[in-house]
Design a protein around this motif. Structure first.
Motif, mmCIF file in Angstrom:
data_model
loop_
_atom_site.group_PDB
_atom_site.id
_atom_site.type_symbol
_atom_site.label_atom_id
_atom_site.label_comp_id
_atom_site.label_asym_id
_atom_site.label_seq_id
_atom_site.Cartn_x
_atom_site.Cartn_y
_atom_site.Cartn_z
ATOM 1 N N UNK A 112 0.875 -1.172 0.000
ATOM 2 C CA UNK A 112 0.000 0.000 0.000
ATOM 3 C C UNK A 112 0.910 1.218 0.000
ATOM 4 N N UNK A 113 0.642 2.157 -0.900
ATOM 5 C CA UNK A 113 1.505 3.333 -0.967
ATOM 6 C C UNK A 113 0.737 4.556 -1.437
ATOM 7 N N UNK A 114 1.314 5.689 -1.103
ATOM 8 C CA UNK A 114 0.834 6.985 -1.564
ATOM 9 C C UNK A 114 2.064 7.765 -1.994
ATOM 10 N N UNK A 115 2.022 8.259 -3.199
ATOM 11 C CA UNK A 115 3.141 9.041 -3.711
ATOM 12 C C UNK A 115 3.146 10.432 -3.067
ATOM 13 N N UNK A 116 4.311 11.058 -3.003
ATOM 14 C CA UNK A 116 4.382 12.433 -2.481
ATOM 15 C C UNK A 116 3.919 13.437 -3.555
ATOM 16 N N UNK A 117 3.950 14.670 -3.242
ATOM 17 C CA UNK A 117 3.712 15.777 -4.174
ATOM 18 C C UNK A 117 2.259 15.919 -4.616
ATOM 19 N N UNK A 118 1.314 15.588 -3.734
ATOM 20 C CA UNK A 118 -0.099 15.853 -3.986
ATOM 21 C C UNK A 118 -0.608 15.305 -5.304
ATOM 22 N N UNK A 119 -1.288 16.161 -6.060
ATOM 23 C CA UNK A 119 -1.916 15.726 -7.316
ATOM 24 C C UNK A 119 -0.891 15.247 -8.340
ATOM 25 N N UNK A 120 0.297 15.843 -8.336
ATOM 26 C CA UNK A 120 1.339 15.410 -9.276
ATOM 27 C C UNK A 120 1.800 13.989 -8.932
ATOM 28 N N UNK A 121 1.914 13.711 -7.655
ATOM 29 C CA UNK A 121 2.268 12.364 -7.222
ATOM 30 C C UNK A 121 1.187 11.357 -7.567
#
Length: 151
Positions: A112-121
């Motif tokens: 399970x992951x979430x990229x950084x940098x908000x919408x760009x991520x």
């Protein structure tokens, strides 16, 4: 949040699979394509409950460092590592092992992951998910080959 699940049938008993999956040296060898190195914390041997490791590797042409600790541990059935410092906004990798027969183990990886940098991520998450899935498949194939030839 993205979720990746991969199941692999490994030709080895559950205890051997469990130990191979947490073997720092084997992980580094199987991830040689990314020039992975363990550089801090537990840098060799079998990582265990409460321990941590920092890996340095090249992904997408960029050298990255990721520090993860063992957040869950139930030998020989499950362990989970979570990023405590690194390139993701969130990352948890759960390793699940089920005896399929005396000499085979079903290994399940759940990331399970979430990229950084908000919408760009979030826009980049499908590419990151593809990369992680490919990495997991190669690792499982390498682990199966290692365990089959070293029994």
């Amino acid at each position: 949040m993205k979720r990746i699940e991969l199941e692999s049938l490994i030709n080895a008993p559950i205890e051997q699979c469990f130990d191979a999956a947490r073997d720092i040296g084997l992980h580094v060898r199987l991830a040689s394509r990314t020039r992975e190195r363990a550089i801090a914390g537990r840098v060799k041997g079998l990582i265990g409950p409460g321990e941590w490791v920092t890996f340095s590797a090249v992904h997408f042409g960029i050298r990255l460092q990721l520090t993860a600790h063992i957040a869950e541990f139930n030998a020989p059935h499950l362990f989970a590592d979570e990023q405590i410092r690194g390139p993701f906004a969130y990352l948890k990798h759960t390793h699940i092992f089920e005896a399929h027969s005396v000499h085979q183990t079903l290994m399940r990886d759940v990331i399970e992951f979430r990229a950084p940098f908000g919408i760009f991520g979030r826009m980049a998450e499908p590419v990151v998910a593809w990369h992680l899935r490919r990495f997991l498949k190669q690792r499982a194939q390498g682990m199966n080959k290692f365990l089959t030839t070293n029994q």
